[in-house]
Design a protein around this motif. Structure first.
Motif, mmCIF file in Angstrom:
data_model
loop_
_atom_site.group_PDB
_atom_site.id
_atom_site.type_symbol
_atom_site.label_atom_id
_atom_site.label_comp_id
_atom_site.label_asym_id
_atom_site.label_seq_id
_atom_site.Cartn_x
_atom_site.Cartn_y
_atom_site.Cartn_z
ATOM 1 N N TRP A 94 -3.998 19.549 29.617
ATOM 2 C CA TRP A 94 -2.933 19.991 30.503
ATOM 3 C C TRP A 94 -2.498 21.424 30.187
ATOM 4 O O TRP A 94 -2.353 22.248 31.090
ATOM 5 N N ASP A 95 -2.307 21.733 28.926
ATOM 6 C CA ASP A 95 -1.838 23.071 28.558
ATOM 7 C C ASP A 95 -2.819 24.171 28.964
ATOM 8 O O ASP A 95 -2.423 25.312 29.162
ATOM 9 N N ASP A 96 -4.094 23.819 29.116
ATOM 10 C CA ASP A 96 -5.105 24.804 29.488
ATOM 11 C C ASP A 96 -5.202 25.039 31.000
ATOM 12 O O ASP A 96 -5.823 26.014 31.439
ATOM 13 N N VAL A 97 -4.622 24.137 31.799
ATOM 14 C CA VAL A 97 -4.749 24.263 33.263
ATOM 15 C C VAL A 97 -3.427 24.119 34.008
ATOM 16 O O VAL A 97 -3.415 24.145 35.236
ATOM 17 N N LYS A 98 -2.324 23.988 33.306
ATOM 18 C CA LYS A 98 -1.060 23.708 34.000
ATOM 19 C C LYS A 98 -0.678 24.792 34.996
ATOM 20 O O LYS A 98 -0.019 24.506 35.991
ATOM 21 N N ASP A 99 -1.118 26.032 34.793
ATOM 22 C CA ASP A 99 -0.837 27.083 35.776
ATOM 23 C C ASP A 99 -1.487 26.781 37.124
ATOM 24 O O ASP A 99 -0.967 27.161 38.168
ATOM 25 N N LEU A 100 -2.606 26.070 37.117
ATOM 26 C CA LEU A 100 -3.290 25.710 38.362
ATOM 27 C C LEU A 100 -2.590 24.578 39.096
ATOM 28 O O LEU A 100 -2.955 24.243 40.223
ATOM 29 N N PHE A 101 -1.598 23.977 38.465
ATOM 30 C CA PHE A 101 -0.854 22.863 39.053
ATOM 31 C C PHE A 101 0.606 23.236 39.313
ATOM 32 O O PHE A 101 1.443 22.369 39.510
ATOM 33 N N ASP A 102 0.874 24.531 39.327
ATOM 34 C CA ASP A 102 2.208 25.043 39.626
ATOM 35 C C ASP A 102 2.311 25.223 41.138
ATOM 36 O O ASP A 102 1.637 26.090 41.705
ATOM 37 N N PRO A 103 3.145 24.415 41.827
ATOM 38 C CA PRO A 103 3.250 24.519 43.283
ATOM 39 C C PRO A 103 3.681 25.901 43.774
ATOM 40 O O PRO A 103 3.308 26.307 44.869
ATOM 41 N N GLU A 104 4.433 26.644 42.972
ATOM 42 C CA GLU A 104 4.841 27.988 43.389
ATOM 43 C C GLU A 104 3.669 28.957 43.398
ATOM 44 O O GLU A 104 3.618 29.871 44.223
ATOM 45 N N LEU A 105 2.734 28.784 42.494
ATOM 46 C CA LEU A 105 1.559 29.666 42.428
ATOM 47 C C LEU A 105 0.433 29.222 43.358
ATOM 48 O O LEU A 105 -0.267 30.045 43.941
ATOM 49 N N MET A 106 0.239 27.914 43.450
ATOM 50 C CA MET A 106 -0.916 27.370 44.151
ATOM 51 C C MET A 106 -0.608 26.848 45.545
ATOM 52 O O MET A 106 -1.517 26.545 46.300
ATOM 53 N N GLY A 107 0.675 26.702 45.866
ATOM 54 C CA GLY A 107 1.064 25.959 47.059
ATOM 55 C C GLY A 107 1.125 24.503 46.655
ATOM 56 O O GLY A 107 0.413 24.071 45.741
ATOM 57 N N SER A 108 1.970 23.732 47.271
ATOM 58 C CA SER A 108 2.129 22.347 46.825
ATOM 59 C C SER A 108 0.960 21.456 47.224
ATOM 60 O O SER A 108 0.735 20.418 46.616
ATOM 61 N N LEU A 109 0.194 21.860 48.243
ATOM 62 C CA LEU A 109 -0.928 21.045 48.711
ATOM 63 C C LEU A 109 -2.230 21.848 48.672
ATOM 64 O O LEU A 109 -2.723 22.316 49.707
ATOM 65 N N PRO A 110 -2.812 22.012 47.481
ATOM 66 C CA PRO A 110 -4.065 22.776 47.416
ATOM 67 C C PRO A 110 -5.167 22.057 48.189
ATOM 68 O O PRO A 110 -5.103 20.848 48.416
ATOM 69 N N ASP A 111 -6.144 22.829 48.599
ATOM 70 C CA ASP A 111 -7.259 22.294 49.376
ATOM 71 C C ASP A 111 -8.377 21.867 48.439
ATOM 72 O O ASP A 111 -8.790 22.640 47.574
ATOM 73 N N LEU A 112 -8.857 20.655 48.624
ATOM 74 C CA LEU A 112 -10.022 20.178 47.882
ATOM 75 C C LEU A 112 -11.137 19.956 48.882
ATOM 76 O O LEU A 112 -10.899 19.575 50.031
ATOM 77 N N TRP A 113 -12.358 20.151 48.406
ATOM 78 C CA TRP A 113 -13.455 20.246 49.338
ATOM 79 C C TRP A 113 -14.763 19.876 48.659
ATOM 80 O O TRP A 113 -15.028 20.299 47.534
ATOM 81 N N VAL A 114 -15.555 19.080 49.336
ATOM 82 C CA VAL A 114 -16.930 18.817 48.929
ATOM 83 C C VAL A 114 -17.794 19.515 49.975
ATOM 84 O O VAL A 114 -17.802 19.113 51.146
ATOM 85 N N PRO A 115 -18.490 20.588 49.608
ATOM 86 C CA PRO A 115 -19.285 21.337 50.587
ATOM 87 C C PRO A 115 -20.637 20.693 50.865
ATOM 88 O O PRO A 115 -21.110 19.839 50.111
ATOM 89 N N ASP A 116 -21.240 21.153 51.952
ATOM 90 C CA ASP A 116 -22.617 20.780 52.307
ATOM 91 C C ASP A 116 -22.820 19.276 52.381
ATOM 92 O O ASP A 116 -23.766 18.731 51.801
ATOM 93 N N THR A 117 -21.951 18.604 53.102
ATOM 94 C CA THR A 117 -22.063 17.152 53.239
ATOM 95 C C THR A 117 -22.655 16.794 54.599
ATOM 96 O O THR A 117 -22.892 17.658 55.447
ATOM 97 N N SER A 118 -22.861 15.515 54.785
ATOM 98 C CA SER A 118 -23.400 14.973 56.028
ATOM 99 C C SER A 118 -22.633 13.697 56.356
ATOM 100 O O SER A 118 -21.814 13.222 55.557
#
Length: 171
Positions: free
Chosen positions: A6-30
């Motif tokens: 957690w301490d190594d990635v908590k900045d990526l889970f800050d809603p003020e920095l990332m937006g509260s709903l980050p986009d997740l994506w699996v590319p090149d699907t069918s």
């Protein structure tokens, strides 16, 4: 498998920095990948709710859900405390959101990492997280070669007077 701390990635889970709903994506699907994902949801016993035009209905085959042109939504709870929302926009990408306000601390991070890893293993594809509304550069994701979820950007350097979003270049 190494777990992110957690301490190594908590900045990526800050809603003020990332937006509260980050986009997740699996590319090149069918359609086949979508169907495999739907089968995975059922096999894993994750709680889910499928809606078509805001009406709760039984989960259809992927080809039917994808034919609804974005009117369908699948809510999946990999745990009671974490919700993911999948939208059937196109067969060539699996698109979903998480709420960063639900993903605070090591326990919730572990749930998300496990979820992304299971999806990545099933589909044999990366599962990438981007800042809300941005597909410039992923910040975190399941890496197939590393066989785990990894940080994909350098950590934000804390400056006393201002907060800036994570850099746009992968690590």
């Amino acid at each position: 498998m190494t777990t992110l701390l957690w301490d190594d990635v908590k900045d990526l889970f800050d809603p003020e920095l990332m937006g509260s709903l980050p986009d997740l994506w699996v590319p090149d699907t069918s359609v086949h990948d979508w169907q495999s994902f739907l089968e995975l949801v059922v096999e894993r016993g994750w709680k889910y709710r499928y809606t078509d035009d805001d009406a709760v209905v039984p989960l259809p085959p992927a080809r039917i859900a994808l034919s609804r042109s974005g009117l369908s939504e699948l809510r999946v709870w990999p745990s009671d405390s974490v919700l993911t929302i999948f939208r059937f926009y196109a067969p060539d990408e699996i698109d979903f959101d998480v709420d960063l306000r639900e993903l605070q601390g090591q326990e919730r991070l572990d749930i998300l990492c496990d979820f992304l890893t299971v999806i990545g293993h099933r589909l044999g594809k990366p599962v990438l997280m981007y800042r809300e509304g941005s597909r410039d550069h992923p910040v975190l994701g399941f890496d197939i070669r590393a066989d785990r979820v990894v940080r994909l950007v350098e950590p934000v350097r804390d400056t006393c007077s201002s907060r800036t979003p994570p850099p746009s270049t992968p690590a």
